[in-house]
Scaffold this motif. Structure first.
Motif, PDB file in Angstrom:
ATOM      1  N   LYS A   7       1.062  -1.137  -0.278  1.00 25.77           N
ATOM      2  CA  LYS A   7      -0.163  -0.194  -0.346  1.00 25.77           C
ATOM      3  C   LYS A   7       0.979   1.834  -0.089  1.00 25.77           C
ATOM      4  N   ILE A   8       0.471   2.054  -0.769  1.00 20.17           N
ATOM      5  CA  ILE A   8       1.085   3.465  -0.927  1.00 20.17           C
ATOM      6  C   ILE A   8       0.798   4.930  -0.598  1.00 20.17           C
ATOM      7  N   GLU A   9       0.861   5.730   0.342  1.00 20.27           N
ATOM      8  CA  GLU A   9       0.353   6.667   0.581  1.00 20.27           C
ATOM      9  C   GLU A   9       1.063   7.571   0.649  1.00 20.27           C
ATOM     10  N   ILE A  10       0.110   8.895   0.404  1.00 17.68           N
ATOM     11  CA  ILE A  10       1.070  10.183   0.262  1.00 17.68           C
ATOM     12  C   ILE A  10       0.230  11.184   0.981  1.00 17.68           C
ATOM     13  N   ILE A  11       1.025  11.647   1.574  1.00 16.38           N
ATOM     14  CA  ILE A  11       1.139  12.690   3.067  1.00 16.38           C
ATOM     15  C   ILE A  11       1.559  13.987   2.257  1.00 16.38           C
ATOM     16  N   ASN A  12       0.534  14.938   1.978  1.00 17.33           N
ATOM     17  CA  ASN A  12       1.248  16.245   1.419  1.00 17.33           C
ATOM     18  C   ASN A  12       0.964  17.376   2.599  1.00 17.33           C
ATOM     19  N   CYS A  36      12.406   8.180   3.057  1.00 14.86           N
ATOM     20  CA  CYS A  36      12.929   7.643   3.773  1.00 14.86           C
ATOM     21  C   CYS A  36      11.875   6.125   4.533  1.00 14.86           C
ATOM     22  N   LYS A  37      11.744   5.216   5.037  1.00 15.34           N
ATOM     23  CA  LYS A  37       9.826   4.165   4.995  1.00 15.34           C
ATOM     24  C   LYS A  37      10.357   4.375   6.787  1.00 15.34           C
ATOM     25  N   PHE A  38       9.234   4.225   6.968  1.00 18.48           N
ATOM     26  CA  PHE A  38       8.800   4.089   8.400  1.00 18.48           C
ATOM     27  C   PHE A  38       8.112   2.562   9.067  1.00 18.48           C
ATOM     28  N   THR A  39       8.040   2.346  10.462  1.00 15.50           N
ATOM     29  CA  THR A  39       7.454   0.482  10.172  1.00 15.50           C
ATOM     30  C   THR A  39       5.682   1.330  10.251  1.00 15.50           C
ATOM     31  N   GLU A  40       5.302   0.498  10.365  1.00 18.65           N
ATOM     32  CA  GLU A  40       3.634   1.435  10.708  1.00 18.65           C
ATOM     33  C   GLU A  40       3.364   2.062  12.058  1.00 18.65           C
ATOM     34  N   LEU A  43       4.314   5.261  10.948  1.00 14.93           N
ATOM     35  CA  LEU A  43       3.540   5.683  10.459  1.00 14.93           C
ATOM     36  C   LEU A  43       1.711   6.461  10.919  1.00 14.93           C
ATOM     37  N   SER A  44       1.978   5.290  12.348  1.00 16.59           N
ATOM     38  CA  SER A  44       0.593   5.958  12.486  1.00 16.59           C
ATOM     39  C   SER A  44       0.677   7.408  13.522  1.00 16.59           C
ATOM     40  N   PHE A  45       2.428   7.671  13.782  1.00 20.29           N
ATOM     41  CA  PHE A  45       2.574   8.719  14.891  1.00 20.29           C
ATOM     42  C   PHE A  45       2.556   9.690  13.836  1.00 20.29           C
ATOM     43  N   VAL A  46       2.678   9.070  12.463  1.00 25.93           N
ATOM     44  CA  VAL A  46       2.581  10.339  11.651  1.00 25.93           C
ATOM     45  C   VAL A  46       1.675  11.421  11.352  1.00 25.93           C
ATOM     46  N   GLU A  47       0.468   9.908  11.263  1.00 29.88           N
ATOM     47  CA  GLU A  47      -1.157  10.252  10.468  1.00 29.88           C
ATOM     48  C   GLU A  47      -1.393  11.552  11.753  1.00 29.88           C
ATOM     49  N   LEU A  48      -1.179  10.876  13.445  1.00 31.23           N
ATOM     50  CA  LEU A  48      -1.478  11.069  14.380  1.00 31.23           C
ATOM     51  C   LEU A  48      -1.221  12.752  14.376  1.00 31.23           C
ATOM     52  N   LEU A  49      -0.079  12.944  13.926  1.00 33.80           N
ATOM     53  CA  LEU A  49       0.581  14.158  13.818  1.00 33.80           C
ATOM     54  C   LEU A  49      -0.008  15.242  12.783  1.00 33.80           C
ATOM     55  N   CYS A  50      -0.145  14.693  12.445  1.00 32.03           N
ATOM     56  CA  CYS A  50      -0.329  15.881  10.956  1.00 32.03           C
ATOM     57  C   CYS A  50      -2.337  15.257  11.192  1.00 32.03           C
ATOM     58  N   GLU A  51      -2.809  14.713  11.967  1.00 27.73           N
ATOM     59  CA  GLU A  51      -4.150  14.910  11.943  1.00 27.73           C
ATOM     60  C   GLU A  51      -4.359  16.328  13.695  1.00 27.73           C
ATOM     61  N   LYS A  81      15.090   9.791   9.816  1.00 28.74           N
ATOM     62  CA  LYS A  81      14.948   8.202   9.106  1.00 28.74           C
ATOM     63  C   LYS A  81      15.417   7.945   8.166  1.00 28.74           C
ATOM     64  N   SER A  82      15.566   9.160   7.676  1.00 33.13           N
ATOM     65  CA  SER A  82      16.379   9.599   5.905  1.00 33.13           C
ATOM     66  C   SER A  82      17.599   8.757   5.458  1.00 33.13           C
TER      67      SER A  82
END
Length: 195
Positions: A7-12, A36-40, A43-51, A81-82
């Motif tokens: 699954k590829i998800e782009i967050i802008n 960079c590549k995130f673990t699940e 990625l959940s933490f990134v999504e939380l920050l974005c939210e 992570k980069s």
């Protein structure tokens, strides 16, 4: 066509640079690209920050400080992570970039930046080109144009005032540079980008 299970998800995320501390901003500016590549879990933490960033009310108490903190956390996480970040970037390049950002609205040249940080003009020019994948003038111009676009979108200043405020000594030159870079005039850009 090929089928992929991944699954590829782009967050802008679009943000104002002044929300980041200078050290993080400089690192972003001097990194050609970040991969960079995130673990699940990450990625959940990134999504939380974005939210949290998306849902933050502009007029809430300490909103700017809170957004700055969330954004810094997010960017630092990405940078750590980069696999392509240049930690060994010479300090004088960081100084040069900070100097350019502080003075792009003024009459600044590669020579004045080189003198300020104590290196030769030719050497600084070569290192800037190698680091940023563009020469000094192109980089300076990109900052000036970005600033001009921001003023066109968010202020009622006249186009002439914007030209001079963005570091251009000639209004005609500004119009020419803007049209070449954006393929439209500043007035059309303003019309297309304001409510």
């Amino acid at each position: 066509s090929a089928q992929f299970d991944t699954k590829i998800e782009i967050i802008n995320i679009v943000f104002r640079e002044d929300l980041l501390p200078q050290a993080i901003k400089t690192t972003l500016l001097t990194t050609p690209y970040i991969l960079c590549k995130f673990t699940e879990e990450e990625l959940s933490f990134v999504e939380l920050l974005c939210e949290k960033l998306t849902n933050e009310e502009k007029n809430s108490r300490f909103s700017k400080e809170y957004c700055s903190s969330l954004l810094s956390t997010l960017v630092v996480m990405i940078l750590r992570k980069s696999s392509k970040i240049h930690y060994d970037l010479p300090f004088f390049i960081q100084q040069a970039i900070v100097e350019i950002h502080k003075n792009f609205k003024n009459d600044i040249s590669l020579n004045t930046v080189a003198k300020k940080i104590g290196v030769s003009t030719n050497y600084l020019g070569k290192i800037i080109t190698a680091t940023l994948n563009m020469n000094f003038n192109k980089y300076l111009n990109s900052l000036r144009l970005r600033h001009a676009c921001n003023l066109l979108k968010h202020t009622k200043m006249s186009i002439k005032e914007i030209a001079f405020n963005s570091g251009y000594n000639s209004f005609e030159y500004f119009l020419s540079v803007f049209k070449n870079a954006m393929n439209i005039s500043p007035s059309v850009y303003r019309k297309n980008n304001t409510d």
